[in-house]
Each structure stands twice: as structure tokens, then as C-alpha cells.
Design a protein around this motif. Structure first.
Motif, PDB file in Angstrom:
ATOM      1  N   GLY A 195     -13.165 -26.672   5.404  1.00 20.27           N
ATOM      2  CA  GLY A 195     -12.215 -27.712   5.945  1.00 20.27           C
ATOM      3  C   GLY A 195     -12.819 -28.421   7.303  1.00 20.27           C
ATOM      4  N   SER A 196     -12.019 -28.888   8.020  1.00 17.91           N
ATOM      5  CA  SER A 196     -12.349 -29.466   9.545  1.00 17.91           C
ATOM      6  C   SER A 196     -12.821 -28.465  10.382  1.00 17.91           C
ATOM      7  N   LYS A 197     -13.627 -28.863  11.261  1.00 18.91           N
ATOM      8  CA  LYS A 197     -14.130 -27.740  12.140  1.00 18.91           C
ATOM      9  C   LYS A 197     -12.834 -27.231  13.088  1.00 18.91           C
ATOM     10  N   GLU A 198     -11.921 -28.005  13.175  1.00 20.99           N
ATOM     11  CA  GLU A 198     -10.748 -27.342  14.196  1.00 20.99           C
ATOM     12  C   GLU A 198     -10.171 -26.295  13.369  1.00 20.99           C
ATOM     13  N   LEU A 199      -9.998 -26.501  11.889  1.00 23.89           N
ATOM     14  CA  LEU A 199      -9.370 -25.560  11.163  1.00 23.89           C
ATOM     15  C   LEU A 199      -9.966 -24.287  11.128  1.00 23.89           C
ATOM     16  N   ILE A 200     -11.304 -24.289  10.860  1.00 23.43           N
ATOM     17  CA  ILE A 200     -12.101 -23.185  10.697  1.00 23.43           C
ATOM     18  C   ILE A 200     -12.219 -22.269  11.958  1.00 23.43           C
ATOM     19  N   PRO A 248     -16.987 -30.490   6.685  1.00 25.89           N
ATOM     20  CA  PRO A 248     -17.439 -30.236   8.071  1.00 25.89           C
ATOM     21  C   PRO A 248     -18.058 -28.731   8.425  1.00 25.89           C
ATOM     22  N   ALA A 249     -17.025 -27.782   7.985  1.00 30.39           N
ATOM     23  CA  ALA A 249     -17.295 -26.286   8.346  1.00 30.39           C
ATOM     24  C   ALA A 249     -16.778 -25.527   7.399  1.00 30.39           C
ATOM     25  N   ALA A 250     -17.245 -24.394   7.457  1.00 28.76           N
ATOM     26  CA  ALA A 250     -16.498 -23.052   6.403  1.00 28.76           C
ATOM     27  C   ALA A 250     -16.709 -21.769   6.930  1.00 28.76           C
ATOM     28  N   THR A 289     -13.681 -35.487  -1.142  1.00 25.19           N
ATOM     29  CA  THR A 289     -13.330 -34.210  -0.487  1.00 25.19           C
ATOM     30  C   THR A 289     -12.809 -34.224   0.827  1.00 25.19           C
ATOM     31  N   ALA A 290     -12.820 -35.549   1.406  1.00 24.72           N
ATOM     32  CA  ALA A 290     -12.150 -35.791   2.709  1.00 24.72           C
ATOM     33  C   ALA A 290     -10.485 -36.074   2.326  1.00 24.72           C
ATOM     34  N   ASP A 291     -10.288 -36.140   1.326  1.00 24.16           N
ATOM     35  CA  ASP A 291      -8.589 -36.199   0.738  1.00 24.16           C
ATOM     36  C   ASP A 291      -7.890 -34.824   0.439  1.00 24.16           C
ATOM     37  N   VAL A 292      -8.742 -33.695   0.296  1.00 17.92           N
ATOM     38  CA  VAL A 292      -8.615 -32.414   0.036  1.00 17.92           C
ATOM     39  C   VAL A 292      -8.504 -31.737   1.590  1.00 17.92           C
ATOM     40  N   ASP A 293      -7.553 -31.214   1.978  1.00 15.60           N
ATOM     41  CA  ASP A 293      -7.312 -30.723   3.269  1.00 15.60           C
ATOM     42  C   ASP A 293      -8.017 -29.311   3.603  1.00 15.60           C
ATOM     43  N   ILE A 294      -7.684 -28.420   2.544  1.00 18.39           N
ATOM     44  CA  ILE A 294      -8.340 -27.033   2.637  1.00 18.39           C
ATOM     45  C   ILE A 294      -8.835 -26.896   1.017  1.00 18.39           C
ATOM     46  N   MET A 295     -10.201 -26.583   1.294  1.00 10.50           N
ATOM     47  CA  MET A 295     -10.910 -26.095   0.066  1.00 10.50           C
ATOM     48  C   MET A 295     -11.252 -24.608  -0.066  1.00 10.50           C
ATOM     49  N   MET A 296     -10.788 -23.841  -1.058  1.00  9.71           N
ATOM     50  CA  MET A 296     -10.962 -22.516  -1.059  1.00  9.71           C
ATOM     51  C   MET A 296     -11.734 -22.278  -2.571  1.00  9.71           C
ATOM     52  N   GLY A 297     -12.865 -21.262  -2.617  1.00  7.62           N
ATOM     53  CA  GLY A 297     -13.179 -20.877  -3.521  1.00  7.62           C
ATOM     54  C   GLY A 297     -13.927 -19.545  -3.286  1.00  7.62           C
ATOM     55  N   ALA A 309     -24.304 -17.072   9.270  1.00  3.01           N
ATOM     56  CA  ALA A 309     -24.197 -18.057   9.787  1.00  3.01           C
ATOM     57  C   ALA A 309     -24.644 -19.140   8.727  1.00  3.01           C
ATOM     58  N   GLU A 310     -25.955 -18.780   8.211  1.00  4.21           N
ATOM     59  CA  GLU A 310     -26.649 -19.721   7.093  1.00  4.21           C
ATOM     60  C   GLU A 310     -25.725 -19.700   6.016  1.00  4.21           C
ATOM     61  N   LEU A 311     -24.976 -18.918   5.427  1.00  7.40           N
ATOM     62  CA  LEU A 311     -24.038 -19.105   4.526  1.00  7.40           C
ATOM     63  C   LEU A 311     -23.039 -20.053   4.608  1.00  7.40           C
ATOM     64  N   GLU A 312     -22.268 -19.714   5.908  1.00  4.30           N
ATOM     65  CA  GLU A 312     -21.483 -20.899   6.038  1.00  4.30           C
ATOM     66  C   GLU A 312     -21.656 -22.084   6.098  1.00  4.30           C
ATOM     67  N   GLU A 313     -22.833 -22.518   6.975  1.00  9.15           N
ATOM     68  CA  GLU A 313     -23.654 -23.798   6.800  1.00  9.15           C
ATOM     69  C   GLU A 313     -23.616 -24.310   5.564  1.00  9.15           C
ATOM     70  N   CYS A 314     -24.459 -23.448   4.559  1.00 14.08           N
ATOM     71  CA  CYS A 314     -24.595 -23.859   3.420  1.00 14.08           C
ATOM     72  C   CYS A 314     -23.441 -24.014   2.338  1.00 14.08           C
ATOM     73  N   VAL A 315     -22.493 -23.527   2.514  1.00 11.55           N
ATOM     74  CA  VAL A 315     -21.380 -23.626   1.668  1.00 11.55           C
ATOM     75  C   VAL A 315     -20.569 -25.010   2.256  1.00 11.55           C
ATOM     76  N   ALA A 316     -20.292 -25.170   3.624  1.00 10.97           N
ATOM     77  CA  ALA A 316     -19.902 -26.446   4.036  1.00 10.97           C
ATOM     78  C   ALA A 316     -20.625 -27.665   3.531  1.00 10.97           C
TER      79      ALA A 316
END
Length: 489
Positions: free
Chosen positions: A322-327, A162-164, A299-307, A149-156
Motif C-alpha cells: 500500500g502507501s508508504k504511510e500505511l506500511i 509504493p511500499a510493502a 493498482t492505485a485504485d486498490v488501497d490495500i493489496m494482500m497476498g 529489506a530486498e524482499l519488501e522492495e521487490c514485492v512493492a
């Protein structure tokens, strides 16, 4: 686009032709021997047909000592390469107890976190004691810890989304996510040199796949216009969804994506942007936030960011931001989240600690120093190779720099001669690259000192002269120019 010199292309084709001809002759005589010996299983088809593994048997095995070299130390600026021997003409290789201390120009250790770190390593050890090496479960069962949970918040927060969601394998991040995002009636427009994980993910999605010329925005626009006008195959209905997939840094080319132009075109035609930042996140940009930060793209113009976490962060796994809905949708539907074992807790702690160092949250400026050093090291090494006459692909600020080899005989020659001089390099050939475009891929790290780079340049220059891969005239050195001026005076 790479322009191959005519004579180079001709000699390369001729070399492959010879290898193919002799390989076919050897296969012919082997089939005769096999027929007489009658060694095949009766009633069974061969598990590996002759033409299917011809390339492996007759080309790859000749030079397989140049690949898959085992190491016995962390992949730092210098590492230990284990010596291997073969008693059957390279068909099999056996490890020995001998090791060679070599300068590492092959690992993706961009910021130097793959070795022991004064901030990261103690925290990783503590997490190992607290959580164990593995969760032994999927994320939806018992595999989500507080570290996840901490990692996903850290990455976002790090990438500006908004979320990851995080996964245990970088390759599976692309290959498992794309089939979830698109299906029948969808359209994927992919760069012609995208990574194999993207290619397999696009194929497995069931969506229609179209390709545009590598890093060429005007051709992307042409493909988009044609596909929107034609619609779906046979029915010509409008596409349900259109997604353009690109990479931040192309791993075999070392080139930066022309992201501002691509984002502009995608906005114009209402297509989603999927950005793979496997090689760019953490390595480029003022604060390591990747190609968006470097090129000034919101970054708001990039819909999905992968890494991925395997390059700059010294760990493993990948993420989608990406967005919270996507994640939330991916957490319900993605098989890599539902069925795969979650990322190892110590690996998660390594990523969190590395991000804190990069952002200076460890109380030091080491992160900023690492980012400045990899940029300086990469640009210095690239410019020096070009001055020597090598054909080097890629852009400034990229830590990946392919050096073109072309001819198949030069692949093992360059790799083996560098290893003899204690410099470990990665050579890449077909099928990872087009047949004519074999290369050595050099990866620079912030862990390299200027002395390391100078030694590597000396070795590569000497080997380049020996092998004959300096395809351009070398620039005269400053000392030589000054001496010539004195003589003229």
C-alpha cells in the motif's frame, strides 16, 4: 450462485439425515456404557462436549483417510503419497513405509516453483549457508536481514505499490492486519465467501461486519447505501472508516473477483478496497501481477493489496502492499510484525528468485513460458471437464477448478478411487463449504504436461462415471460426430 438439482439436494439431505440419526444412536449407547463404567474424571466437565465434536466423531472420522495424506517428496506435478492403514475403523491412521507415485492435482504449486528450480534452488542454498534457517527473532529486534529489506522492495515493485511489508504466515497476514486497520466505529463489508482468515480478522477487529452476496456488485452497493444512511448502531453517527474486503480468486469457487465494478462502487461511496490476492498473484495476468493486471484495474485504485507466497512462489508467508504511510503505520502497530518471528531467510530468497524468473530477470523466458502454460493448462482442463458433463465452478484463466460432488457418500468414493488410479485430488466438505456443496478442488500447475492432464482427465472421467457425478450430458466427441456424418452420407 450454485443451483442444486432438486433430486440431488433431496438425496444429499437424506444422506446427512441418516448419518446424523445413526450417529445420535451410537452416542446414546456410548453414554450408557460411559455411565456404567464411570470413566470420566470426577468434578470435571468434559473437555469436548458431545454435540461440539459430533460432526468429527460420527462423520469426519469415517472418511478421514481422504484428508491429511502425508507426502514424502516435493509437491511437483508428480509426488509420493505415503500409504496409511487403520486397525480401528478409521479412528486412527498409521503411516507405513509404502508410497504411491501420484499425479498431483491438489497442491497450490501454480508455477512449479515448489520443486527444485535451476535458478531459485542454488540461491536458496547459498542464503541458507549465509543466514541460517531462521532469524530466531522478531522483525523489530534482530530478525530483519538484508534479504527482508530486498524482499519488501521487490514485492512493492512487483505489485505496483509504493511500499510493502512481509510476514511469516499467510493466514496471519489477514487475521492480524484487519484488527489493526479497523476497530470500534468502523465498518467492514465482506464478501459472503471470503476466506476464514478474513472472517476471523474481521471478527477480532471489533468493527461492525456486514456481508454482501458473493461477487455481486449491485448488492454491495445496496449494503453500502443502507449502512451509510443508518450509521453506527444505536448512535447513528457516521462510520469512522468503511472497508470493502474481497478476494482476487476465491479459493473454493475458482471465480475471479468483479474488481472493476467493485472499485467503481467503492470510489462512489468513499470506501476503502482491501484485495486478497492469495490465489491470483503470480498465477494470472500477462506478467503474473494478478487480478488487477488481468482485469485492467489500476493498482492505485486498490488501497490495500494482500497476498501470499505459498501458491505461485513456492515459499511461505504473506505481504501487505500500500502507501508508504500505511506500511509505516503497520510496522509500528501490527502484532504479526512486532511479536512474530520473521520470515525465514531461505524462504525470502526463494520468493525473490521466483519473482526474478517471472519477470525474466534471470536472463531467460521461463517465467513467461510458465505463465502461458498455466493459463493454457487451466483452460484446457476446465473445458474438457465441462465437455464430459461435470459441474465445474469458476472462470477461465483461473487455476482453481472445483468439481461438484454434493452427496456425502461421493466424497470418499471419488477421493479413494482416484488415489487407486494414482491421481491425488483434494475433496472439500462442510464446514469449509456449505453442507450441500461438497466438492473436489483441482489445482492446475504449469509443471503439468499435456500428457499429465490427459491421464488425469481419463481417470476422473472413469471415476465420475463410477461415482455418478456427471450431472450434465456429455458433449459428443469429434470422432463420433464425424463417423455419424459419414454414415448419413
Amino acid at each position: 450462485m450454485i443451483t442444486i438439482p432438486y433430486l440431488t439436494a433431496l438425496s444429499t439431505y437424506f444422506s446427512y439425515g441418516l448419518l446424523f440419526a445413526f450417529g445420535q444412536m451410537r452416542d446414546f449407547f456410548r453414554n450408557i456404557v460411559d455411565w456404567w463404567s464411570n470413566s470420566t474424571l470426577q468434578g470435571y466437565a468434559p473437555i469436548c462436549l458431545g454435540l461440539e465434536d459430533f460432526y468429527i466423531r460420527r462423520l469426519y472420522l469415517r472418511i478421514q483417510d481422504c484428508f491429511n495424506r502425508p507426502i514424502s517428496s516435493p509437491p511437483d506435478a508428480w509426488f509420493d503419497v505415503v500409504e496409511r492403514v487403520s486397525n480401528d475403523n478409521n479412528k486412527t491412521l498409521k503411516r507405513t513405509t509404502k508410497v504411491h507415485r501420484c499425479l498431483n492435482l491438489g497442491s497450490y504449486n501454480y508455477l512449479g516453483f515448489a520443486a527444485s528450480d535451476e535458478y531459485c534452488t542454488p540461491r536458496v542454498i547459498e542464503s541458507l549457508k549465509k543466514f541460517s534457517p531462521s532469524t530466531c527473532s522478531t522483525r523489530v529486534d534482530g530478525g530483519t536481514t538484508t534479504l527482508h529489506a530486498e524482499l519488501e522492495e521487490c514485492v512493492a515493485n512487483f505489485v505496483g505499490k509504493p511500499a510493502a511489508i512481509v510476514f511469516g504466515m499467510g493466514y496471519a497476514t489477514n487475521s492480524a492486519i484487519l484488527p489493526v486497520l479497523l476497530g470500534k466505529g468502523g465498518l467492514i463489508i465482506s464478501d459472503s465467501l471470503n476466506h476464514n482468515s478474513i472472517v476471523n480478522g474481521a471478527r477480532g477487529s471489533g468493527a461492525t461486519v456486514r456481508v454482501f452476496q458473493h461477487n455481486t456488485p449491485y448488492h454491495l452497493e445496496k449494503v453500502l447505501r443502507e449502512q451509510i444512511a443508518e450509521g453506527q448502531p444505536r448512535t447513528h453517527r457516521p462510520w469512522k472508516k468503511i472497508m470493502v474486503v474481497v478476494e482476487g480468486i476465491y479459493s473454493m469457487e475458482g471465480e475471479l473477483c468483479k474488481l472493476p465494478e467493485i472499485v467503481f462502487i467503492c470510489k462512489k461511496y468513499k470506501a476503502y478496497v482491501y484485495l486478497d490476492e492469495a490465489h491470483s498473484i503470480g498465477a494470472i495476468g500477462k506478467t503474473g501481477r494478478g487480478v488487477c493486471e488481468l482485469l485492467g484495474v489500476d493498482t492505485a485504485d486498490v488501497d490495500i493489496m494482500m497476498g501470499t507466497f505459498t501458491k505461485s512462489f513456492g515459499s511461505c508467508g504473506g505481504y501487505i502492499a500500500g502507501s508508504k504511510e500505511l506500511i509505516q503505520y503497520l510496522k509500528y502497530t501490527c502484532p504479526a510484525h512486532l511479536y512474530a518471528t520473521s520470515i525465514s531467510p531461505p524462504a525470502a530468497q526463494q520468493i525473490i528468485s521466483a519473482v526474478k524468473v517471472i519477470l525474466g530477470e534471470d536472463g531467460s523466458s521461463r517465467g513467461a513460458q510458465k505463465l502461458a502454460r498455466i493459463r493454457e493448462n487451466g483452460n484446457f482442463f476446465r473445458s474438457e471437464l465441462q465437455k464430459m458433463g461435470f459441474e465445474v465452478l469458476g472462470d477461465n484463466d483461473s487455476p482453481v477448478m472445483p468439481v461438484m460432488l454434493y452427496n456425502p457418500a461421493k466424497i470418499p468414493a471419488f477421493s479413494r478411487e482416484c488415489l487407486k488410479r494414482n491421481v491425488a485430488v483434494v475433496t472439500v466438505a462442510f464446514p469449509a463449504t456449505p453442507l450441500l456443496l461438497a466438492r473436489a478442488r483441482i489445482c492446475i500447475s504449469a509443471a503439468h504436461s499435456r500428457e499429465d492432464l490427459i491421464k488425469a482427465l481419463e481417470v476422473i472421467s472413469n471415476v465420475g462415471d463410477m461415482v455418478g457425478i456427471k450431472y450434465f450430458p456429455a458433449e459428443p466427441k469429434k470422432q463420433q460426430l464425424e463417423g455419424d456424418r459419414v454414415k448419413l452420407e
